[in-house]
Design an enzyme around this catalytic site. Structure first.
Site, PDB file in Angstrom:
ATOM      1  N   GLY A   1       0.840  -1.096  -0.062  1.00  0.00           N
ATOM      2  CA  GLY A   1      -0.229   0.045   0.068  1.00  0.00           C
ATOM      3  C   GLY A   1       0.921   1.266  -0.052  1.00  0.00           C
TER       4      GLY A   1
ATOM      5  N   CYS B   1       5.324  -6.352   1.445  1.00  0.00           N
ATOM      6  CA  CYS B   1       5.545  -4.859   1.379  1.00  0.00           C
ATOM      7  C   CYS B   1       5.211  -4.056   2.638  1.00  0.00           C
ATOM      8  CB  CYS B   1       5.445  -4.213   0.271  1.00  0.00           C
ATOM      9  SG  CYS B   1       6.119  -2.732  -0.283  1.00  0.00           S
ATOM     10  N   TYR B   2       4.120  -3.134   2.392  1.00  0.00           N
ATOM     11  CA  TYR B   2       3.549  -2.450   3.680  1.00  0.00           C
ATOM     12  C   TYR B   2       2.961  -3.460   4.395  1.00  0.00           C
ATOM     13  CZ  TYR B   2       0.243   0.583   5.951  1.00  0.00           C
ATOM     14  OH  TYR B   2      -0.726   1.065   6.947  1.00  0.00           O
TER      15      TYR B   2
ATOM     16  N   HIS C   1       7.801  -7.876  -3.636  1.00  0.00           N
ATOM     17  CA  HIS C   1       6.631  -8.357  -4.120  1.00  0.00           C
ATOM     18  C   HIS C   1       6.696  -9.539  -4.825  1.00  0.00           C
ATOM     19  CE1 HIS C   1       4.124  -4.520  -3.519  1.00  0.00           C
ATOM     20  NE2 HIS C   1       5.483  -4.020  -3.437  1.00  0.00           N
TER      21      HIS C   1
ATOM     22  N   GLU D   1       4.295 -11.275  -6.440  1.00  0.00           N
ATOM     23  CA  GLU D   1       3.197 -11.326  -7.186  1.00  0.00           C
ATOM     24  C   GLU D   1       3.517 -10.935  -8.527  1.00  0.00           C
ATOM     25  OE1 GLU D   1       3.397  -9.529  -4.778  1.00  0.00           O
ATOM     26  OE2 GLU D   1       2.557  -7.532  -4.972  1.00  0.00           O
TER      27      GLU D   1
ATOM     28  N   ASP E   1     -15.676  -8.163 -23.206  1.00  0.00           N
ATOM     29  CA  ASP E   1     -16.125  -8.062 -21.930  1.00  0.00           C
ATOM     30  C   ASP E   1     -17.509  -7.736 -21.753  1.00  0.00           C
ATOM     31  OD1 ASP E   1     -13.587  -7.687 -21.553  1.00  0.00           O
ATOM     32  OD2 ASP E   1     -13.545  -5.281 -21.297  1.00  0.00           O
TER      33      ASP E   1
ATOM     34  N   LYS F   1      -8.038  -9.282 -18.228  1.00  0.00           N
ATOM     35  CA  LYS F   1      -8.458  -9.522 -19.644  1.00  0.00           C
ATOM     36  C   LYS F   1      -8.256 -11.036 -20.023  1.00  0.00           C
ATOM     37  CE  LYS F   1      -9.980  -7.158 -23.191  1.00  0.00           C
ATOM     38  NZ  LYS F   1     -11.155  -6.239 -22.868  1.00  0.00           N
TER      39      LYS F   1
END
Ligand code: XMP
Length: 514
Positions: free
Chosen positions: A59, A86-87, A173, A175, A231, A370
């Site tokens: 964050g 992280c945060y 991170h 991810e 979409d 997507k």
């Protein structure tokens, strides 16, 4: 059946949804929840899911900010495994009485950390790991109950673990793909630490989205603007499964769609249980646009008229709910949107600002990326023309006829566009291309057809490679393919005398010509 689930507490980090998505890629369900979720609410969620672990996301705040977001303090006592990133890492360290301070140097980008103890989340990793860091604060010390698992030059406590509880923190991170073994770290957390079973599939998400639409709309009537893009198509099929004939899908045929597109949409969605309204408003749009040359004005008129048509139909059927195919990247202020919005007024059918007050706006795809939407589309059995449709601007071919619009000009660009599409698709080059289309310029040129002098339009062919449309390169298409395109356009469209290939990158050009 209850799925093993990891909850991601959202502390406002830009990669928060990516964490959820990476977990789902491993067959484990993941939900993003607000950072201040209460212990009781987690217990409540446990009735539907089998919550096996929590991740505290990154964050933008500093743990020292007056308003720094903090979780329910009892959450650490839940005995659930926790991973702070992280945060989230700094927050756990601070909550446990560690020393967290602004680093002398902020760290952004690739960094190398030394793994001191490859256990738990770091099991099986090498001594040096390439990771992605993005932080201002740094954990300098951690309380006695914790042990340090990794450090770096700037970061004495880059990873930690509670000595007796399954609580971990990583300063980096895992991810993002820049963290070389990031997926391994997340897998360690979900399978080794949380002992999740990979018992979740994309199909389950479809059920969940359908149930949510049912719950939101109930017996009410809902409307959706169906453009034929992936979409809105996926959202339409999900809503049709959920509420059947209480759904009205509106396809506004403004006359600037590509060849066969309106027929294709009618045929594809005619098969589903829903009311499909095709608004045949070609003349209405053309007359509004008569004599309008300025591209921005054209876009504005088309956008506004689109909304008016949609509103008229919504009023007629008495729709109380508005369904849209907004996906996750649409919701963040992505660079793409910020950048392009400054340059052109983008008209997108998702996100219609109508004057109608709907009871609720339902966005079933709001947390998906997507490629996840593509997977859902495949499972739903949508045709590949929709699943792999190239991006197409809301104002359609109207922004691919330069200058004033006439029926004749729209017909010419439609034919040229079809030829470009056919030839590119035949050539097998399609996979690597972002967009390929024709533009009808407002220039005429001399040519010779048969023995006679010909004077006709200049068509430009635009074929680009891109990842996110923020930048693009013109594609270096083999001459034979360009030759085929040019020969067919001049042979099959008598009004065209010349074909040129656009060799401009973006920037300085944009992808579309208007
Ligand atoms: P430009 O021309 O700005 O286009 O480089 C970037 C990407 O956006 C598409 N585009 C639009 N998409 N509504 C949309 O939904 C619009 O009004 C619009 N205008 C451009 C364009 O095709 C390219 O992929």
């Amino acid at each position: 059946m209850k799925y093993d689930t990891i909850l991601v507490l959202d502390f406002g980090g830009q990669y928060c949804h990516l964490i959820g998505r990476r977990i789902r890629e491993n067959g484990v369900y993941s939900e993003i929840v607000p950072y201040d979720i209460k212990v009781e609410e987690i217990m409540q969620l446990n009735k539907r899911f089998h919550v096996k672990g929590l991740i505290f996301s990154g964050g933008p705040a500093s743990v020292y900010d007056f308003k720094a977001p903090k979780p329910d303090p009892h959450i650490l006592e839940m005995k659930l495994p926790i991973l702070g990133l992280c945060y989230g890492h700094q927050l756990i360290a601070r909550m446990a009485g560690g020393k967290v301070e602004p680093a002398p140097q902020k760290e952004f980008g690739i960094a190398y950390v030394t793994i001191d103890k490859p256990v738990g989340v770091l099991k099986g990793l090498g001594r040096k790991e390439k990771v992605w860091m993005s932080h201002g604060d740094t954990v300098f010390t951690i309380s006695q109950e914790y042990e340090v698992l990794a450090h770096s030059g700037n970061c004495p406590v880059a990873a930690f673990k509670h000595k007796n509880k399954p609580i971990y923190g990583l300063q980096w991170h895992p991810e993002v793909t820049h963290t070389e073994n990031g997926m391994q770290m997340l897998r360690n957390f979900i399978f080794e630490v949380c002992k999740c079973k990979p018992n979740w599939k994309m199909e389950n998400l479809i059920e969940k989205m359908v149930d949510e639409i049912k719950a939101d709309v109930g017996d009410g009537k809902a409307i959706i603007a169906l453009s034929g893009g992936i979409d809105s198509s996926v959202a339409t099929v999900l809503a049709s499964k959920a509420i059947g004939e209480n759904l009205t899908a509106v396809f506004v045929d403004h006359g600037f769609m590509r060849e066969n597109e309106p027929e294709f949409v009618k045929e594809t969605f005619g098969k589903f249980k829903l009311n499909l309204v095709v608004a045949e408003v070609q003349e209405r749009f053309l007359s509004k646009l008569k004599g309008v040359v300025d591209p921005e004005k054209k876009r504005k008129i088309i956008g506004e008229e689109f909304i008016r048509v949609f509103e008229e139909i919504a009023n007629e059927i008495g729709a109380e709910y508005f369904i849209q195919g907004t996906i996750y990247p649409d919701r963040i202020e992505s660079g793409f949107r910020k950048f392009s919005d400054k340059i052109k007024t983008h008209h997108n059918v998702a996100g219609l600002p109508t004057k109608i007050e709907f009871k609720k706006i339902v966005e079933p795809l709001r947390d998906l990326y997507k490629d996840e939407v593509r997977k859902v589309a495949n499972i739903l059995g949508l045709p590949k023309e929709i699943v792999f449709r190239q991006p197409f601007p809301g104002p359609g071919l109207a922004v691919r006829v330069i200058g004033g619009l006439t029926k004749e000009k729209v017909e010419i660009v439609k034919k040229a566009d079809l030829i470009v599409r056919e030839e590119i698709e035949k050539s097998g080059l399609k996979e690597n291309l972002w967009q390929y289309f024709a533009v009808l310029t407002d220039t005429k040129a001399t040519g010779v057809k048969g023995d006679a002098r010909a004077y006709g339009y200049v068509v430009a062919v635009r074929i680009v490679e891109s990842r996110e449309a923020m930048t693009a390169s013109f594609a270096k298409i083999p001459y034979e393919v360009l030759e085929k395109i040019s020969t067919r356009i001049t042979n099959e469209i008598p009004e065209v005398a010349r074909v040129v290939y656009d060799i401009t990158h973006k920037p300085p050009a944009t992808i579309e010509w208007e």
